[in-house]
Motif scaffolding. Structure first.
Motif, PDB file in Angstrom:
ATOM      1  N   ASP A 171       0.182   5.262 -15.753  1.00  0.00           N
ATOM      2  CA  ASP A 171       0.331   3.802 -15.849  1.00  0.00           C
ATOM      3  C   ASP A 171      -0.373   3.391 -17.152  1.00  0.00           C
ATOM      4  O   ASP A 171      -1.596   3.318 -17.213  1.00  0.00           O
ATOM      5  N   TYR A 210      -1.628  -3.081  -0.928  1.00  0.00           N
ATOM      6  CA  TYR A 210      -2.338  -4.295  -1.309  1.00  0.00           C
ATOM      7  C   TYR A 210      -1.915  -5.459  -0.439  1.00  0.00           C
ATOM      8  O   TYR A 210      -2.530  -6.499  -0.450  1.00  0.00           O
ATOM      9  N   ASN A 258       1.607  -5.985   2.468  1.00  0.00           N
ATOM     10  CA  ASN A 258       2.299  -5.486   3.670  1.00  0.00           C
ATOM     11  C   ASN A 258       2.542  -3.990   3.607  1.00  0.00           C
ATOM     12  O   ASN A 258       2.796  -3.459   2.576  1.00  0.00           O
ATOM     13  N   ILE A 291       2.755   2.113 -11.513  1.00  0.00           N
ATOM     14  CA  ILE A 291       1.581   1.242 -11.488  1.00  0.00           C
ATOM     15  C   ILE A 291       0.525   1.862 -10.590  1.00  0.00           C
ATOM     16  O   ILE A 291       0.809   2.252  -9.462  1.00  0.00           O
ATOM     17  N   ASN A 292      -0.674   1.956 -11.102  1.00  0.00           N
ATOM     18  CA  ASN A 292      -1.768   2.559 -10.343  1.00  0.00           C
ATOM     19  C   ASN A 292      -2.647   1.458  -9.744  1.00  0.00           C
ATOM     20  O   ASN A 292      -3.401   0.797 -10.460  1.00  0.00           O
ATOM     21  N   LEU A 293      -2.537   1.298  -8.455  1.00  0.00           N
ATOM     22  CA  LEU A 293      -3.240   0.192  -7.795  1.00  0.00           C
ATOM     23  C   LEU A 293      -4.762   0.225  -7.979  1.00  0.00           C
ATOM     24  O   LEU A 293      -5.353  -0.796  -8.334  1.00  0.00           O
ATOM     25  N   THR A 307       5.679 -11.454  -3.669  1.00  0.00           N
ATOM     26  CA  THR A 307       5.003 -10.171  -3.905  1.00  0.00           C
ATOM     27  C   THR A 307       4.310  -9.620  -2.664  1.00  0.00           C
ATOM     28  O   THR A 307       4.173  -8.411  -2.523  1.00  0.00           O
ATOM     29  N   GLY A 308       3.899 -10.521  -1.783  1.00  0.00           N
ATOM     30  CA  GLY A 308       3.249 -10.051  -0.549  1.00  0.00           C
ATOM     31  C   GLY A 308       4.183  -9.251   0.335  1.00  0.00           C
ATOM     32  O   GLY A 308       3.733  -8.514   1.216  1.00  0.00           O
ATOM     33  N   ASP A 309       5.479  -9.380   0.097  1.00  0.00           N
ATOM     34  CA  ASP A 309       6.454  -8.638   0.904  1.00  0.00           C
ATOM     35  C   ASP A 309       6.925  -7.353   0.241  1.00  0.00           C
ATOM     36  O   ASP A 309       7.726  -6.625   0.818  1.00  0.00           O
ATOM     37  N   LEU A 310       6.486  -7.086  -0.977  1.00  0.00           N
ATOM     38  CA  LEU A 310       7.146  -6.025  -1.749  1.00  0.00           C
ATOM     39  C   LEU A 310       6.565  -4.618  -1.537  1.00  0.00           C
ATOM     40  O   LEU A 310       7.108  -3.647  -2.030  1.00  0.00           O
ATOM     41  N   GLY A 311       5.451  -4.513  -0.862  1.00  0.00           N
ATOM     42  CA  GLY A 311       4.956  -3.190  -0.466  1.00  0.00           C
ATOM     43  C   GLY A 311       4.113  -2.476  -1.494  1.00  0.00           C
ATOM     44  O   GLY A 311       3.060  -1.949  -1.169  1.00  0.00           O
ATOM     45  N   THR A 312       4.574  -2.440  -2.740  1.00  0.00           N
ATOM     46  CA  THR A 312       3.789  -1.744  -3.768  1.00  0.00           C
ATOM     47  C   THR A 312       3.768  -2.564  -5.046  1.00  0.00           C
ATOM     48  O   THR A 312       4.668  -3.348  -5.313  1.00  0.00           O
ATOM     49  N   LEU A 313       2.729  -2.317  -5.841  1.00  0.00           N
ATOM     50  CA  LEU A 313       2.666  -2.978  -7.144  1.00  0.00           C
ATOM     51  C   LEU A 313       3.761  -2.460  -8.065  1.00  0.00           C
ATOM     52  O   LEU A 313       4.212  -3.162  -8.965  1.00  0.00           O
ATOM     53  N   VAL A 353       6.458  -4.677  -7.496  1.00  0.00           N
ATOM     54  CA  VAL A 353       6.185  -5.972  -8.118  1.00  0.00           C
ATOM     55  C   VAL A 353       6.599  -5.932  -9.585  1.00  0.00           C
ATOM     56  O   VAL A 353       7.247  -6.848 -10.105  1.00  0.00           O
ATOM     57  N   TYR A 354       6.239  -4.835 -10.234  1.00  0.00           N
ATOM     58  CA  TYR A 354       6.563  -4.702 -11.657  1.00  0.00           C
ATOM     59  C   TYR A 354       8.081  -4.606 -11.856  1.00  0.00           C
ATOM     60  O   TYR A 354       8.650  -5.256 -12.732  1.00  0.00           O
ATOM     61  N   VAL A 357       0.020 -12.256   1.860  1.00  0.00           N
ATOM     62  CA  VAL A 357      -0.822 -12.180   0.668  1.00  0.00           C
ATOM     63  C   VAL A 357      -0.123 -12.940  -0.438  1.00  0.00           C
ATOM     64  O   VAL A 357       1.061 -12.728  -0.692  1.00  0.00           O
ATOM     65  N   VAL A 400      -1.979  -8.618  -8.474  1.00  0.00           N
ATOM     66  CA  VAL A 400      -0.545  -8.899  -8.563  1.00  0.00           C
ATOM     67  C   VAL A 400      -0.249  -9.653  -9.856  1.00  0.00           C
ATOM     68  O   VAL A 400       0.703  -9.331 -10.586  1.00  0.00           O
TER      69      VAL A 400
END
Lengths: 829, 319
Positions: free
Chosen positions: A291, A827, A829, B19-21, B194-200, B203-204, B227, B233
């Protein structure tokens, strides 16, 4: 409404800022820190035996704030009698401190942790003022880590009897720490030292003495008994005086590699324990699947944390070629909004360099790179800084290669060099192409890639997708010329204890000529016939047995093709046999063979290493009678005792076989969300000089723990009675031991020790011989900062399980690498 | 105001995202500790934040009266005496827009007209807000109706169902259709949920696809997901905006929405924009904050800046 009206100038200011949206000053107040200094009339002495100690007629040193060059306080330059006094107090305090119940010591450490938190802000401001590091870092990193270390080690104090059974305190610890993390690094020494029952005399760095002195007063208020922790101030020579004081039992040092080497030489042969946490040139390895934006921030954490004045700074950026341009341009863009400023400003990324001379050193390195034709990119930040401080912009150097000075040497400043690589294998090679081995980071979204790189980089700390994370529960320290010993974690405790059975060696102070020691081939015994009567067996000659040297899994003629006589123990005029007399070229060849074998041996499953050692035991047992008989003949011991030595050797092989798959490491309970894994890696290639006593058992007791922990050894058997060990190479051959794992060189112990110790590619030297040899090994090991284990001429009882086996051997056979693996994808759901 | 004509869907670019959370979290955690504004700077930044607020009410019980109150507050977000004390009474400080459901757009139009003087845009959520679980045809129709009733900005939602399935082509097509419905004069903000998208990483990807399809703004959330606008995010979305700008030259705006309540948060979001995207993104042309209670806290802080005292809630006009 208001009883306060805003001045007109401020009114227009708001409007102007509303348009420009610039940042303004956000200074942290320094009034309390300055009031504390004023309370001492801005003159600070030593802190010894629970009180301020200001001897008269001392020279002084004036401490300035690097941010503005403002004078903060005057400290004193201590002299020898100050050290004598401090060590005397520490020795006196040791009597009671070391015998306190573990729970009581735990309470004291806990109280210090609490008091550090009570004075958190004052300590943070003092540190920032004195060192120049940003208040954000002292507030959010240095001081919280100080408190965390005390809490963690209060726990080790509490648990010492259970967790460190078989170990006891060392005595008085002399600690010498650097200026880059003045308080945090002293904590890394003081915590384990006190927890294990030692007392401490600490010398802070010249530039940064204030936080240590403030902290000493805080410890005193926390109720720490007088003399347990003492702070003395002075110059570099004063630090050496502390290290060499006869009643200091252990020297703990963090600082530069050259000073560490000096301390190694100064303390050589003294019987003091030593741990060195030295310099680094740590790589940041970026793979194509990383990343990249997060990597850029990671690079900021790696090289611009604390102005790059971090021993584990990621100062070599290694980037996969196909993303190199992309990453470099992102990094340059990031530097476009970098902020440099006063250390107490809360809106900066970086503060000033610690001192004018350090600033000059950095400038010289970068000028040097420019002259070489490198591309030097510097963030446009210099207009924001106070005019009198020692500021240097964050710097990125590209278009350099491995031959450049800026790529090879530790700069200890905010200077990053970047080099491209093609494959993971090349990244590993470049990462390890350095004298240092303190830390590394690996950036990849692929777990297999990241883990393989983390394991293959020779460094004490490897961070995956992160850099410069520290915690009290994970030991920090280096490989190679980055030093030895660990600060933090259970692994760090071993630096502050010795085996319970052992008294501190106090070898006689002797002069050893380091140039001539062991230098003369054939010096101890001429490798020639005619020096005694060869034992004959009646009229017919014996079937002659030729003992060769053994390396790379084969019996070889010694390079010099000389043989030396082995004399009977009962009749010194009688020659029992001739054995090969090895020389430095045999050392060279054997070390080469050991390195060739090491990667493969390291990759074997532990189970397989165990099987091989058990198999050796099986084969040794089969030849029990014959070997016992020969032991008796050679050493003159009784047959019964010879049988005992063989049987104990078989047991010992079983013991170490058992440990082949039971000491691989632990999961460290750090504050990281994820896993911090401590891997106990092999030290590498170990040179071993065996004692004359117990020629079989001594040999087995030393090579076995080394090889089961995946080291390869070049081992010199007992000089007097080499044959029982040489007999073993037949056993090795029949036990599936891969060639090169154990290499045996018979000959003069001290001659071979010299060349093993002076070999830059031997990673550790274990020496069981004379006082002189011990001093030589410790002294000469300084050159490449080898780990050493010497006996100062004192025999140990190899047949006793306390002395001849145990954790001490494992400690010497391994080095800890902590791999930090942050985790998480969730982060929401 | 931002205008982004969009580009063809570049799936290769979308798919190579990583993306690395934990690393994003670290940056997000330290950014607020590395940047802060105090005194006059804080006051000026907070006023700037006010001008970026999409003052929002999106409730089932919205009626004319609370929409009207909101609209009046939109035009007078900070007490006049406070503005005067800071020399900002003539700076035309209003919020960035009011944001309502389509059915309340006529109320907003009337109220804003009644409130007189300066212009405040009306943003309407549309396209089956907040879940987006209605057929595309009705979603498109909703956009058109909202615009007809007077909305000048449209906040659409993407289908999280399709995002979780990785149907990026379909999302691209739908967002493109919405953009077409908006036309060039009406600015479109695309809510990623974004709170529904599961991963960053999602999101990207969603950020990129929304921008490629012509979104003028990308927006974090509806305020209805578990969220909402968190810094990690936001960081990922603004990095996507930066990448898109570097590759295409088009500046896309950013709107965090949901959960931003304190003045300090507002300054942090401004600092995030300044650090990651630069000063161009520090105004309501390219930055909006979707919020309702935030304004009150900012007003309280400004009251303190001006008077040196902390305000009681009843001293400030409620929205």
């Amino acid at each position: 409404m208001a009883d306060k009206t805003i001045e007109l100038s401020t009114r227009s200011e708001v409007k102007k800022i509303f348009e420009t949206m610039e940042y303004g000053p956000a200074p942290e107040a320094s009034n309390v820190a300055k009031a504390w200094l004023q309370q001492h009339e801005n003159v600070l002495g030593h802190f010894i035996n629970g009180e301020w100690y200001k001897p008269s007629n001392r020279k002084t040193y004036t401490t300035n704030s690097p941010a503005t060059d403002e004078v903060l306080a005057t400290t004193i330059q201590g002299e020898e009698e100050d050290i004598n006094y401090a060590v005397k107090c520490a020795r006196e305090a040791f009597k009671s401190w070391s015998t306190l119940a573990p729970h009581t010591r735990a309470r004291y450490l806990y109280a210090i942790a609490r008091n550090v938190q009570k004075h958190h802000r004052l300590l943070a401001v003092m540190e920032s003022l004195d060192n120049g590091k940003s208040i954000r870092e002292t507030r959010d990193c240095d001081i919280p880590l100080v408190a965390r270390h005390f809490y963690h080690h209060a726990g080790w104090a509490q648990l010492m009897e259970d967790e460190m059974n078989g170990w006891k305190p060392v005595g008085v610890v002399g600690a010498v720490v650097p200026w880059n993390f003045p308080l945090m690094l002293l904590t890394w020494k003081v915590c384990p030292a006190l927890a294990m029952g030692n007392t401490v005399v600490l010398k802070p760095a010249t530039y940064t003495r204030l936080s240590a002195l403030l902290f000493a007063e805080i410890c005193h208020e926390a109720g720490l008994p007088p003399g347990v922790f003492n702070v003395v101030t002075g110059n570099g020579a004063f630090g050496s005086m502390l290290a060499t004081h006869a009643d200091v039992d252990k020297v703990a040092f963090t600082g530069s590699t050259p000073v560490g080497q000096t301390l190694r030489r100064l303390t050589a042969g003294s019987g003091k324990k030593l741990s060195l946490e030295l310099g680094g040139k740590s790589p940041i390895i970026v793979m194509e699947n990383a990343d990249l934006d997060s990597t850029v921030e990671g690079i900021v954490d790696a090289i611009w944390f604390n102005q790059g004045q971090v021993c584990s700074a990621g100062s070599r950026l290694l980037v996969q070629e196909n993303i190199y341009e992309d990453l470099i341009s992102r990094l340059k863009e990031r530097l476009g909004h970098f902020r440099l400023g006063h250390s107490l400003d809360k809106t900066i990324d970086m503060g000033p360099i610690v001192s004018e001379s350090q600033l000059k050193t950095i400038q010289e390195y970068v000028d040097d790179a420019r002259k070489e034709g490198a591309d030097v990119f510097q963030a446009p930040v210099n207009n924001q800084v106070p005019s009198n401080g020692y500021y240097y912009p964050p710097t990125l150097i590209t278009n350099v290669q491995t031959v450049s000075k800026v790529v090879r040497e530790e700069i200890f400043g905010p200077v990053l060099v970047a080099l491209p690589f093609r494959t993971a294998k090349e990244a590993q090679a470049l990462g390890n192409n350095t004298n240092y081995g303190l830390a590394a980071s690996v950036w990849s979204e692929n777990l297999s890639t990241a883990l393989e790189l983390a394991v293959s980089i020779k460094a004490g700390a490897v961070w995956v997708n992160s850099h410069n994370m520290f915690d009290a529960a994970a030991g920090f320290g280096g490989y190679k010329e980055s030093g030895f010993g660990r600060d933090g974690g259970k692994e760090g405790l071993f630096e502050y204890v010795r085996p319970s059975w052992e008294e501190r060696p106090r070898p006689q102070a002797i002069e050893v000529d380091m140039k001539t020691f062991g230098a003369n081939y054939g010096g101890s015994l001429m490798p020639a016939p005619g020096q005694g009567n060869l034992k004959q067996n009646g009229n017919a000659p014996l079937v002659d047995h030729t003992y060769k040297v053994y390396y790379g899994g084969a019996q070889k003629r010694p390079d010099g093709s000389y043989s030396r006589p082995v004399f009977s123990s009962t009749d010194p005029s009688s020659i029992i046999a001739y054995v090969s007399d090895s020389n430095r070229k045999d050392v060279r060849n054997a070390v080469e063979a050991a390195h060739k074998a090491a990667p493969g041996w390291g990759k074997r499953a532990s189970h397989n290493r165990a099987q091989i050692v058990y198999y050796m035991a099986e084969n040794l047992e089969m030849r029990r009678d014959e070997i016992a008989q020969r032991l008796m003949n050679f050493t003159g011991q009784s047959l019964e005792s010879a049988y005992e030595e063989v049987d104990t050797s078989v047991q010992r092989l079983f013991y170490w076989g058992a440990y082949a798959d039971k000491y691989g490491g632990t999961v460290q309970e750090t504050t990281l969300y994820g896993c911090t894994v401590c891997i106990r890696e092999p030290v590498g290639v170990i040179g071993i000089a065996c004692p004359d006593e117990n020629p079989l058992l001594g040999f087995v007791s030393l090579f076995a723990p080394a090889v089961i922990r995946a080291n390869c050894v070049v081992i010199v058997p007992s000089e007097k009675y080499p044959i029982p060990a040489l007999d073993l190479y037949q056993i090795f051959d029949t036990s599936d031991l891969p060639g090169g794992v154990v290499n045996i060189l018979s000959g003069s112990r001290d001659h071979l020790t010299k060349y093993l110790t002076e070999h830059q590619h031997v990673d550790a030297m274990w020496y069981f011989g004379t006082v002189e040899g011990s001093k030589f090994v410790e002294f000469s090991s300084a050159e490449n900062v080898k780990r050493t284990w010497v006996n100062y001429g004192i025999n140990r009882n190899w047949s006793c399980s306390k002395e001849g086996q145990g954790e001490e051997f494992l400690y010497h056979a391994t080095q800890c690498k902590n791999i930090w693996l942050p985790m998480g994808v969730t982060y929401a759901n | 105001m931002a205008y982004n004509p969009g580009i063809n869907l570049d799936l290769e670019w979308v798919q190579k995202t990583a993306i690395n959370l934990p690393a994003v979290n670290r940056r997000a955690a330290t950014l607020p500790t590395k940047r802060t504004v105090k005194k006059a700077w804080q006051a000026a930044w907070l006023l700037r934040a006010v001008t970026c607020i999409d003052l929002t009410t999106l409730s089932g019980d919205d009626t004319f009266s609370n929409v009207q109150r909101l609209c009046y507050k939109a035009k007078h977000p900070i007490r006049d005496d406070l503005l005067e004390a800071m020399g900002m009474h003539d700076a035309g400080i209003t919020v960035g827009a009011v944001c309502v459901y389509p059915s309340r757009v006529p109320d907003a139009v009337k109220s804003l007209k009644d409130a007189g003087k300066s212009y405040v845009p009306i943003a309407s959520v549309a396209t089956g807000f907040p879940a987006g679980q209605t057929p595309l045809a009705t979603r498109i129709e909703e956009i058109k109706m909202a615009i007809e009733m007077g909305a000048t900005e449209i906040d659409i939602v993407i289908s999280r169902t399709k995002a979780l399935h990785g149907d990026w082509q379909e999302i691209y097509d739908e967002v493109s259709a919405c953009k077409k419905a908006c036309g060039e004069g009406v600015h479109m903000k695309t809510i990623l949920g974004t709170g529904d998208l599961g991963t960053l990483t999602n999101v990207y990807k969603a950020s990129l696809v929304a921008m490629m399809a012509g979104s003028d703004f990308i927006k974090t959330s509806t305020g209805k997901e578990g969220v909402n606008a968190t810094l990690p995010v936001g960081l990922v979305m603004v990095r996507a905006i930066r990448d898109y700008y570097h590759k295409t030259g088009y500046k896309v705006g950013f709107k965090p929405a949901g959960g931003i309540r304190s003045a300090k948060d507002a300054c942090t979001w401004l600092a995030l924009m300044k650090e990651e995207l630069g000063n161009d993104w520090l105004n309501n042309q390219l930055f909006r904050i979707g919020a309702s209670s935030l304004l009150t806290d900012i007003e309280r802080q400004l009251y303190h800046y001006v008077t040196g005292r902390y305000a009681a809630a009843h001293q400030l006009p409620m929205a």
